[in-house]
Design a protein around this motif. Structure first.
Motif, short mmCIF file in Angstrom:
data_model
loop_
_atom_site.label_atom_id
_atom_site.label_comp_id
_atom_site.label_asym_id
_atom_site.label_seq_id
_atom_site.Cartn_x
_atom_site.Cartn_y
_atom_site.Cartn_z
N MET A 147 2.15 -2.36 10.45
CA MET A 147 0.71 -2.25 10.78
C MET A 147 -0.15 -1.43 10.16
O MET A 147 -1.38 -1.82 9.61
CB MET A 147 0.59 -2.47 12.40
N GLU A 148 0.34 -0.38 10.09
CA GLU A 148 -0.61 0.69 9.44
C GLU A 148 -0.88 0.37 8.18
O GLU A 148 -1.92 0.33 7.37
CB GLU A 148 0.03 2.12 9.72
N MET A 173 -4.67 -1.58 3.61
CA MET A 173 -4.77 -2.77 2.74
C MET A 173 -6.03 -3.44 2.97
O MET A 173 -6.90 -3.69 2.28
CB MET A 173 -3.38 -3.87 2.51
N ALA A 174 -6.32 -3.73 4.16
CA ALA A 174 -7.61 -4.63 4.70
C ALA A 174 -8.63 -3.45 4.51
O ALA A 174 -9.74 -4.07 4.07
CB ALA A 174 -7.47 -4.96 6.30
N ASN A 208 5.89 -1.95 3.07
CA ASN A 208 7.03 -1.65 3.57
C ASN A 208 7.45 -0.39 2.67
O ASN A 208 7.00 -0.16 1.67
CB ASN A 208 7.98 -2.81 3.39
N ILE A 209 8.32 0.34 3.40
CA ILE A 209 8.96 1.56 2.78
C ILE A 209 10.64 1.45 2.78
O ILE A 209 11.16 2.21 2.48
CB ILE A 209 8.62 2.84 3.53
N GLY A 210 10.91 0.07 2.63
CA GLY A 210 12.28 -0.14 2.58
C GLY A 210 13.05 -0.78 3.71
O GLY A 210 12.19 -1.25 4.82
N LEU A 211 14.36 -0.56 3.84
CA LEU A 211 15.01 -1.25 4.92
C LEU A 211 14.49 -0.42 6.32
O LEU A 211 14.87 -1.12 7.20
CB LEU A 211 16.67 -1.01 4.67
N PRO A 221 0.98 -1.09 0.03
CA PRO A 221 0.08 0.02 0.00
C PRO A 221 0.76 1.42 0.19
O PRO A 221 0.26 2.36 -0.02
CB PRO A 221 -0.70 -0.19 1.39
N TYR A 222 2.13 1.03 0.18
CA TYR A 222 3.26 2.40 0.20
C TYR A 222 3.58 2.69 -1.10
O TYR A 222 4.44 3.59 -1.34
CB TYR A 222 4.22 2.18 1.07
#
Length: 231
Positions: free
Chosen positions: A180-181, A186-187, A169-172, A133-134
């Motif tokens: 969780m956000e 997504m849910a 995720n937005i990377g490392l 979702p990011y």
């Protein structure tokens, strides 16, 4: 790596991963192949079916994948000319092994499996659509629907075959709160239409996320990173 992923794959031996470039599809597919190898004594065949040219492809870490005991298949390309990998038809029918297919990003990449649709739309094959979702192409339902519809149209995969995988995720630097956000978003978007089959999380965050998630959590090792860090 955690050996337990609480999902039912009884009777399944083919696993296809599709999604937009940048969704983390290849990373999830590699980890799922490793999971199958650790939970079963059947050989695992991994097909890199990526005919497009994204930032990373699973073949970039082919030697590392093979060192795990996974049998790796891909076809060398001349520049960007599309190529097909051999052995797909034979192994998709083989109940004595597992097949994991990393399908190229978006509808262009999905064309690689259009000819195998009869062997994909069956009871022993799972199709996973990886969503982050990011990423801009998965940040709202219209974008998700547009991309998924294009993939299904060209691949001839039936919508009812598709299961949603959440990979926020937005990377490392991604932390547990961001995971969780992202999963909550997504849910909210796909939940009314499709359940989330499992949530992917970097293995270092697994314990934090597992206790807070209401869906199965899959801890993944990062094989493909910009810095090539092995985390």
């Amino acid at each position: 790596m955690d050996r337990i992923l609480n999902i039912d794959i009884t009777g399944k031996h083919n696993f296809l991963f599709v999604g937009e470039a940048g969704s983390g599809k290849s990373e999830v597919a590699i980890n799922f192949a490793r999971y199958l190898l650790e939970m079963d004594d059947k050989p695992v065949h991994f097909f890199d079916m990526d005919m497009t040219k994204p930032l990373f492809r699973s073949r970039d870490v082919m030697n590392e994948i093979e060192s795990l005991g996974i049998i790796f298949h891909h076809q060398e390309q001349f520049y960007d000319a599309p190529t097909l990998v051999g052995g797909v038809t034979r192994l998709l029918k083989d109940e004595n092994c597992h097949v994991v297919m990393d399908i190229g990003g978006n509808d262009v990449g999905a064309s690689a499996i259009g000819g195998f649709a009869p062997k994909v739309n069956n009871d022993y094959t799972e199709v996973y659509y990886v969503l982050n979702p990011y990423r801009p192409w998965s940040d709202n339902l219209d974008h998700i629907d547009g991309t998924l519809s294009a993939i299904l149209r060209i691949s001839h995969i039936k919508l009812e075959k598709v299961k949603m995988i959440s990979n926020p995720n937005i990377g490392l630097t991604t932390d547990a709160a961001e995971v969780m956000e992202g999963n909550r978003r997504m849910a909210e978007m796909v939940g009314p239409y499709k359940d989330i089959e499992f949530l992917c999380v970097r293995k270092e965050l697994y314990e934090q996320v597992k206790s807070r998630s209401n869906v199965p959590v899959f801890p993944i090792h990062l094989y493909l990173t910009y810095e090539w860090n092995k985390m």
